[in-house]
Every structure is written in structure tokens, then in C-alpha cells.
Design an enzyme around this catalytic site. Structure first.
Site, PDB file in Angstrom:
ATOM      1  N   SER A 119      40.021 -19.537  26.368  1.00 46.24           N
ATOM      2  CA  SER A 119      41.012 -19.753  27.415  1.00 46.24           C
ATOM      3  C   SER A 119      41.470 -18.417  28.001  1.00 46.24           C
ATOM      4  CB  SER A 119      42.173 -20.577  26.847  1.00 46.24           C
ATOM      5  OG  SER A 119      43.011 -21.060  27.863  1.00 46.24           O
ATOM      6  N   ASP A 173      38.589 -31.004  30.489  1.00 41.52           N
ATOM      7  CA  ASP A 173      39.662 -30.038  30.241  1.00 41.52           C
ATOM      8  C   ASP A 173      40.819 -30.239  31.223  1.00 41.52           C
ATOM      9  OD1 ASP A 173      41.260 -27.765  29.855  1.00 41.52           O
ATOM     10  OD2 ASP A 173      39.537 -26.504  29.381  1.00 41.52           O
ATOM     11  N   HIS A 204      40.595 -29.317  26.342  1.00 44.66           N
ATOM     12  CA  HIS A 204      40.785 -27.873  26.198  1.00 44.66           C
ATOM     13  C   HIS A 204      40.784 -27.533  24.712  1.00 44.66           C
ATOM     14  CE1 HIS A 204      41.772 -24.002  27.897  1.00 44.66           C
ATOM     15  NE2 HIS A 204      42.830 -23.875  27.114  1.00 44.66           N
TER      16      HIS A 204
END
Length: 223
Positions: A119, A173, A204
Site C-alpha cells: 500500500s 480493493d 486490500h
């Protein structure tokens, strides 16, 4: 340099490692986040590796109402139009380079270091990995996106033009849109980087299949 280094969790898979993986966590997490994944990332018979999981500084994050949390840089919104925290991004880049230099001081050549992240950490791995003037063994960006893309052409360094990149993203996601990850893949491939791309039916997060792909990548680039 030692006083300015970020604190980090370290895991050595065997004594006297000559290969390292510097792994950057996501927003609001810390260096312990991916520590449990190490046994799944190292294949039997692999050479000794040192996994370095640094803790990002604690700072207010605009996206989360100004709540202080560990973050590599501030985020206002996750879309292409939102202004980016250039000062924070560049400060994180300096801190990441210091960690790489510390591995050099411990006897690990840069060409035997993989820079990885998830991320926000993955976005930083791509940012530093393409701009570092020394060749890395590989770069891994999971569920992430481009930072300061308008500066990319002027700032990228030739050292990692041929370095293997592994990008992966969940098709469902809800935090970092799949389209942002795919756009990043297209952007790097168009710039001539060797990109290995995987997508998974997940949100995610990280899945077992993804860990297996990362293990294969590490085995290949850190052999």
C-alpha cells in the site's frame, strides 16, 4: 547516521546474511505487520536473508481526520487529482535510503537488497526503487500506486532500469483502486521496466497465492 535511522523489526533466516529485504508497511500499521509472513517467503535451502521491517514515523493523516498514526507521508485522498505530500514523500525516501546504506555497512551490497512494500509502503518502494542511483536486486510493490508521477521521467535513475519489479493487486480493493495498480503497471512497463504482474480476487490485503509468488520472486533475484 545511526541516530537518524528509523527503528525496525529485524528477522534473520540464518546467521551472517548477505542478502536483505527492506519491507515497508502500509498506512497505520507498523514494522510487525509482515513479520509473521517471513516463514512463507523463504524457500527451503534459500541463502540467509535479513528482513528489515521499519516503523514509519507517527504523523497526523488528513485522510483519516488528522488522526496521528504511522505513515510514510500524509494522504489527503486516494485519487489522481488529490495533491500529494511531496515533502513527506521525499523525507521518507531519505529515510529508506539510510536503511539501505546501513545494510551496506553491515556487508550487504545494494545489488543483493530487495526493496518491498504494501500500500503506502509499496508506493514508497516504487518511488525510491526507480530513483535510487544504485542497482537493487528487485523491487516489490503490493496494492500500491505511483507517487509524483509527473516527476518520474526527470528523476528516475538508470541504475534500476533492468531490475526486476513485482507488482500485485486485489481486483476488489476498496482502498487503493485496482485501476491505480494497473495504471502503475502500465506506466512502468511503458518506461521499459521488467514488470511481473499478478492480480487476485481479494480486497486490500495479501493472500497465500501472493505470498507464494513473492517467495518465488525472492528466490530468483536473491539466489
Amino acid at each position: 547516521m545511526a541516530q537518524s535511522l528509523l527503528p525496525a523489526v529485524e528477522v534473520e533466516t540464518a546467521p551472517n546474511p548477505q542478502r536483505s529485504v527492506v519491507w515497508l508497511h502500509g498506512l497505520g500499521a507498523d514494522g510487525h505487520d509482515f513479520e509473521p509472513a517471513v516463514p512463507y517467503l523463504v524457500r527451503p535451502g534459500a541463502p540467509a536473508m535479513r528482513f528489515v521491517f521499519p516503523h514509519a514515523p507517527v504523523r497526523p493523516v488528513t485522510l483519516n481526520g488528522g488522526l496521528p498514526m504511522r505513515a510514510w507521508y500524509d494522504i489527503g485522498a486516494l485519487n489522481r487529482q488529490a495533491p500529494q505530500d511531496e515533502a513527506g514523500i521525499r523525507a521518507a525516501d531519505v529515510a529508506i535510503r539510510a536503511l539501505i546504506a546501513r545494510e551496506n555497512e553491515r556487508g550487504v551490497a545494494t545489488e543483493r537488497i530487495v526493496l518491498a512494500g504494501f500500500s503506502q509502503g509499496g508506493a514508497m518502494a516504487l518511488f525510491t526503487g526507480t530513483r535510487l542511483p544504485e542497482k537493487l536486486a528487485g523491487v516489490i510493490g503490493l496494492s500500491c500506486y505511483n507517487l509524483l508521477a509527473a516527476r518520474f521521467a526527470a528523476e528516475r535513475q538508470a541504475a534500476n532500469q533492468s531490475t526486476p519489479f513485482l507488482l500485485a493487486h486485489g481486483t476488489q480493493d476498496p482502498v487503493v483502486a485496482y485501476a491505480l495498480g494497473d495504471e502503475t503497471r502500465v506506466h512502468l512497463a511503458a518506461a521499459g521496466y521488467a514488470v511481473e504482474w499478478h492480480s487476485y480476487a481479494m480486497g486490500h490485503s495479501v493472500c497465500a497465492e501472493e505470498l507464494a509468488h513473492i517467495a518465488s520472486f525472492l528466490q530468483r533475484v536473491l539466489q
